[in-house]
Enzyme design. Structure first.
Site, short mmCIF file in Angstrom:
data_model
loop_
_atom_site.label_atom_id
_atom_site.label_comp_id
_atom_site.label_asym_id
_atom_site.label_seq_id
_atom_site.Cartn_x
_atom_site.Cartn_y
_atom_site.Cartn_z
N TYR A 1 -26.18 15.51 -15.49
CA TYR A 1 -26.63 16.85 -15.85
C TYR A 1 -26.45 17.82 -14.68
O TYR A 1 -25.97 18.93 -14.86
CB TYR A 1 -28.10 16.81 -16.30
N HIS B 1 -23.81 21.21 -14.38
CA HIS B 1 -24.26 22.55 -14.02
C HIS B 1 -23.71 23.02 -12.67
O HIS B 1 -23.87 24.19 -12.32
CB HIS B 1 -25.78 22.64 -14.09
N TYR C 1 -30.45 34.08 -13.98
CA TYR C 1 -30.81 32.84 -14.68
C TYR C 1 -30.78 31.68 -13.69
O TYR C 1 -29.77 31.46 -13.03
CB TYR C 1 -29.83 32.63 -15.83
N TRP D 1 -20.92 24.07 -25.80
CA TRP D 1 -21.78 23.70 -24.66
C TRP D 1 -23.00 22.91 -25.14
O TRP D 1 -23.35 21.89 -24.55
CB TRP D 1 -22.20 24.96 -23.89
#
Length: 127
Positions: free
Chosen positions: A27, A31, A50, A85
């Protein structure tokens, strides 16, 4: 009795979700290099500043700024890149379904600068 409709969630939004502990490194890697078209879609849908934070047990905390969170979510849901995504990310999360539909939104209960301003105090440190 029907409750009045809430207005749009504006400003900072904080949410949590849960990443599978056995998939944390994958993960993180996903990212580290988010697809450019996904970055553009987030920007164009109104997501600003963000951030994602990940704890070692898989707790994911996201913070963003937006003028209207529901509209920003709907804008993303309407994009083809978001569908791809979410399909890629789905296996990383404990809950089934699109990960971005399972966010638990947290209420902001304290903001230092807002309270400093309300108290008539400067928001920058004294030196």
């Amino acid at each position: 009795m029907t409750e009045p409709a809430a207005g749009p969630r504006r400003g900072r939004v904080c949410f949590t979700s849960q990443v599978r502990p056995d998939r944390l490194e994958e993960y993180r890697a996903a990212h580290a290099a988010v697809w450019p078209e996904m970055l553009e879609a987030l920007r164009d849908a109104g997501w600003r500043d963000y951030h994602l934070y990940l704890r070692d047990d898989g707790l994911l905390v996201g913070i963003l700024e937006t003028d209207d969170y529901d509209a920003a979510q709907a804008g993303m849901a309407a994009t083809e890149v978001n569908a791809r995504w979410q399909a890629e990310m789905g296996g990383f999360f404990v809950d089934d379904g699109n990960p971005d539909e399972g966010f638990v939104i947290l209420d902001e209960i304290f903001h230092l600068e807002s309270q400093l301003r309300a108290a008539g105090l400067p928001t920058t440190p004294r030196r």
